[in-house]
Design a protein around this motif. Structure first.
Motif, PDB file in Angstrom:
ATOM      1  N   ALA A   1     -12.786  36.604 -10.601  1.00  0.00           N
ATOM      2  CA  ALA A   1     -13.596  35.433 -10.251  1.00  0.00           C
ATOM      3  C   ALA A   1     -15.078  35.783 -10.284  1.00  0.00           C
ATOM      4  O   ALA A   1     -15.906  35.049 -10.833  1.00  0.00           O
ATOM      5  N   SER A   2     -15.398  36.933  -9.724  1.00  0.00           N
ATOM      6  CA  SER A   2     -16.805  37.302  -9.651  1.00  0.00           C
ATOM      7  C   SER A   2     -17.374  37.501 -11.060  1.00  0.00           C
ATOM      8  O   SER A   2     -18.482  37.060 -11.363  1.00  0.00           O
ATOM      9  N   SER A   3     -16.594  38.087 -11.964  1.00  0.00           N
ATOM     10  CA  SER A   3     -17.163  38.286 -13.296  1.00  0.00           C
ATOM     11  C   SER A   3     -17.184  37.003 -14.117  1.00  0.00           C
ATOM     12  O   SER A   3     -17.829  36.949 -15.158  1.00  0.00           O
ATOM     13  N   ASN A   4     -16.520  35.972 -13.652  1.00  0.00           N
ATOM     14  CA  ASN A   4     -16.565  34.694 -14.381  1.00  0.00           C
ATOM     15  C   ASN A   4     -17.274  33.599 -13.587  1.00  0.00           C
ATOM     16  O   ASN A   4     -17.108  32.415 -13.887  1.00  0.00           O
ATOM     17  N   ASN A   5     -18.027  34.030 -12.580  1.00  0.00           N
ATOM     18  CA  ASN A   5     -18.817  33.076 -11.806  1.00  0.00           C
ATOM     19  C   ASN A   5     -17.948  31.985 -11.185  1.00  0.00           C
ATOM     20  O   ASN A   5     -18.278  30.792 -11.238  1.00  0.00           O
TER      21      ASN A   5
END
Ligand code: 9MR
Length: 364
Positions: free
Chosen positions: A94-98
């Protein structure tokens, strides 16, 4: 009990399968432009092993919910031994895909590790301690990354007349938690969550309240009674999650559902659709096109009412027919050899009418 993501997948997809190019812009962008949030349940093992799946999730969803990784079975497989790795996989993705992540579920009567039910029988003090340790440990771990958790899941008893073998006259489902702690266990869980993470959104999540049947009406009444009681006692609660596991053999009518959502809003609660998918009727339309159009129409009628009633967040329970409890769970899978086509994408990750109607719904 069904074995979560460890279950055998009846349908498999070659790793080279492509997300259709026409899926741009993603549903996440279209929903956001309309002031809504769109997301889906995800499976950590697929995020890391299936590139086509991962690309689809990255493109379509703004909000992820771990389908299994936030449950007790995953988080505390042995007493006092916590394992956050599967959940962290979802958080990293999630964090790497905003994307944001919401949590599911701090208290549920399923997906309980084998040690838990016997431990809850050790007595109320031990049961309270177990609940407290779990909630405080999990929320300490996730307070930076998850700002909304299903604190209690499916605590409302199914009204009489359901398939449930043990319907009850009481509002609360008979579970190991109810037996161990008595009826105020819900309040205890919510208060523990508020204490552990004071700005976390506390959500009460349940199913069976959507359709226009006497059974769903009875379940809505039960849910409202329980929620009202909690609020009257000053119990912290911010939102009610409506799962939205729809069944096309049941009629849907906007009016009673919108009224139900408005009643919750009048109590000061947000509402969101947390687990949308559609089970097809017993008798299917003759072509796949006709089936898919009917599923889409049913889902959109429901979502139109949900948004009219004030829901602003819509999550499907998976994006494709391949990765779904609707084909994997024996109790809900079809018995006629067909697979439910109740998701926006088919079992080869091709967009269906449901996906097209969602895009339209977000842009109209
Ligand atoms: O879809 C989930 C399935 O893969 C799991 O085996 C099962 C038990 O962990 O849970 C399913 O998800 C349920 C959700 O957690 C709560 N609402 C009903 C969902 C479908 O059973």
């Amino acid at each position: 009990m069904f074995a979560g993501i460890a279950c055998a997948m009846p349908l498999t997809l070659p790793a080279c399968a492509q997300v259709p190019a026409n899926a741009n812009p993603g549903l996440r962008d279209l929903a956001r432009a309309r002031g809504l949030t769109f997301g889906t349940a995800v499976r950590s093992n697929l995020l890391t092993t299936d590139a086509a799946y991962a690309a689809l999730i990255a493109r379509e969803a703004d909000l992820l919910v771990p389908e299994w990784e936030g449950k007790w079975e995953a988080l505390q497989p042995e007493r006092d031994r916590f394992d956050f790795e599967p959940l962290r996989t979802v958080l990293r993705f999630a964090s790497s895909n905003n994307q944001r992540v919401r949590g599911h579920a701090l208290l549920w009567h399923e997906a309980m590790p084998a040690w838990l039910a016997p431990a809850l029988r050790e007595g109320p003090a031990q049961a309270q301690q177990i609940l407290e340790t779990h909630i405080t440990t999990v929320l300490r771990e996730t307070r930076e990354s998850i700002r909304d958790w299903d604190v209690v899941n499916e605590v409302i008893a199914d009204p009489p007349g359901s398939d449930n073998p043990s319907p009850t006259e009481g509002d609360l489902r008979p579970t190991p938690w109810l037996r161990a702690l008595g009826p105020n266990y819900i309040e205890r869980a919510l208060r523990l969550a508020r204490q552990a993470d004071p700005t976390l959104r506390l959500t009460f999540n349940d199913y069976g309240v959507e359709s226009d049947t006497p059974w769903a009406a009875a379940k809505r009444t039960r849910l409202l009674r329980v929620v009202r009681g909690l609020l009257e006692r000053g119990c912290p609660l911010d939102a009610v999650g409506i799962q939205g596991h729809l069944q096309m053999r049941e009629p849907f009518r906007a009016e009673p559902f919108v009224a139900f959502l408005r009643t919750l809003r009048e109590m000061g609660l947000a509402t969101l659709i947390t687990e949308l998918d559609v089970r097809e009727p017993d008798i299917l339309a003759p072509s796949l096109e006709a089936r898919d159009a009917a599923v889409a129409e049913y889902a959109i009628a429901f979502l139109t009412a949900a948004v009219e009633g004030g829901a602003r967040t819509i999550l499907t329970w998976g994006l494709s027919d391949r990765d779904s409890w609707l084909v994997q769970e024996p109790g809900v899978a079809r018995r006629d050899g067909q697979f439910h086509r109740g998701h926006p994408y088919d079992s080869e990750l091709r967009a269906k009418a449901f996906r097209a109607r969602l895009a339209q719904f977000f842009t109209r």
